[in-house]
Every structure is written in C-alpha cells, then in structure tokens.
Design a protein around this motif. Structure first.
Motif, PDB file in Angstrom:
ATOM      1  N   ASP A   1       1.379   9.323  -5.817  1.00 53.84           N
ATOM      2  CA  ASP A   1       1.799  10.698  -5.511  1.00 53.84           C
ATOM      3  C   ASP A   1       2.795  11.224  -6.537  1.00 53.84           C
TER       4      ASP A   1
ATOM      5  N   VAL B   1      -8.103   9.165  -7.579  1.00 52.35           N
ATOM      6  CA  VAL B   1      -7.705   9.855  -6.347  1.00 52.35           C
ATOM      7  C   VAL B   1      -8.150  11.319  -6.399  1.00 52.35           C
TER       8      VAL B   1
ATOM      9  N   GLN C   1       0.855   4.040  -2.947  1.00 52.70           N
ATOM     10  CA  GLN C   1       0.602   5.446  -2.618  1.00 52.70           C
ATOM     11  C   GLN C   1       1.740   6.335  -3.106  1.00 52.70           C
TER      12      GLN C   1
ATOM     13  N   ASN D   1       0.823  -1.211   0.000  1.00 53.64           N
ATOM     14  CA  ASN D   1       0.000   0.000   0.000  1.00 53.64           C
ATOM     15  C   ASN D   1       0.857   1.262   0.000  1.00 53.64           C
ATOM     16  N   GLU D   2       1.954   1.250   0.739  1.00 49.01           N
ATOM     17  CA  GLU D   2       2.871   2.398   0.759  1.00 49.01           C
ATOM     18  C   GLU D   2       3.507   2.611  -0.612  1.00 49.01           C
TER      19      GLU D   2
END
Length: 194
Positions: free
Chosen positions: A17, A64, A13, A9-10
C-alpha cells in the motif's frame, strides 16, 4: 504459527500500500526505497526479507493493480446478461480503471519500462486479457461474433484498449476525449458482430 503468518501478510500488505502511493506520486525512478521503509516503520532488512529489491516490490505492486483492474472489468461486465453489453462494459471498465490516477502511472507508464514489454504483456495476459479472451470465446461459441482466431481477436482488441488508455493517460487530450473513446469502443466492437 497462524499469528506469525497473519503478521507477515499484514506487513506485506502495508508495504504494498505504501509503495503503491510512492510509485503513484513519484514514479518508479523517483520513489526512494528508504522513504517507503521509513513510512512502513520497518528496517531495510525487513523489506528485503519480503522483496529482493525495489524492482521486485514494484512488480508486486503492479500485480495488485492488474488484479484490481481485472476485478473491475469482471464486476462491470457481470452487471448485464447480454454478451455484447458484457463485452462493451468490460472494455469501458478496463479503460476507466487504467487511467485512474492511482493506476495509470504504475500500469501504463512505468510498468512496461521498468519490467520490460514482455513481462508487462505476460501480466496483462494473465489478468484483463484473459477475461477478454474468455468473453470472445463464449460469444464465438454462441454465434454472436464473427469467426476469427480467438488469439488474434483478443490481441487486436486488447492492444487497441491499451493504446487508447495510454493516450488518455497522457493527459494532453481534450475534455471530450473520454466520451469520444467510449463511442469509438462501441463502434469498433460492432464490427465483430456476426
């Protein structure tokens, strides 16, 4: 097992980003997947493990953005107890969030052209348009808005908001355009009062 899921998940993400920044600055066509991969300090294989291709990565970034804009609409509308003020605040929040530098190119310009109008509209319908329809439904049930088809009313107002956001995002409008826009939104919504 839990740590692996957290790490995954990191990683996702971080990719989202970094990709968002690249899509914002360079646009979809100008954003190089290789540059995104390098900045994320990953291999191409690691990226392809999470996203099939650049278009799928872009779709996830747009998702997002759509979620963030919808959250802003909901948050702003919830600052009032008055249903009309909620509607107006939500519409204003949508326009303001849509034309922010970090959103406008992804959401308004590249989104429809990269994914196609139908897929873009489906994403819009699942986020901001869903909130708009919900507000009109509450207002119609309470007798605050003229009786009309909820679907037609939602599409009419949503289309106007999207178009005015596109106009503002173009950047060639005069300095009073944002203030004029907010005035027109208020005037337009008045016409639906019961």
């Amino acid at each position: 097992m839990k740590r692996n899921k957290e790490e995954t998940n990191e990683t996702i993400q971080r990719l989202l980003d970094i990709a968002r920044t690249h899509f914002t600055v360079h646009g979809y066509a100008g954003a190089a997947l290789e540059s995104i991969v390098q900045e994320a300090n990953l291999t191409r294989g690691a990226v392809y493990h999470h996203f099939r291709n650049k278009k799928e990565l872009f779709r996830s970034v747009l998702e997002v953005v759509q979620q963030e804009v919808a959250s802003r609409v909901e948050q702003e509308a919830s600052t009032s107890e008055d249903v009309w003020q909620q509607l107006e605040l939500g519409c204003r929040a949508f326009v303001l969030a849509s034309v922010e530098d970090r959103n406008k190119r992804i959401m308004l310009i590249d989104g429809p052209s990269v994914l196609g109008a139908e897929e873009w509209r489906t994403m819009d319908a699942n986020h901001s348009m869903r909130l708009l329809r919900g507000q009109f439904e509450i207002m119609q049930q309470g007798g605050f808005v003229k009786h009309a088809s909820l679907d037609a009313l939602t599409h009419f107002v949503s289309g106007a908001l999207n178009e005015i956001a596109l106009w503002l995002a173009n950047g060639t409008v005069d300095e009073n355009a944002l203030e004029d826009t907010m005035h027109v939104i208020s005037l337009g919504l008045e016409g639906f009062k019961a």
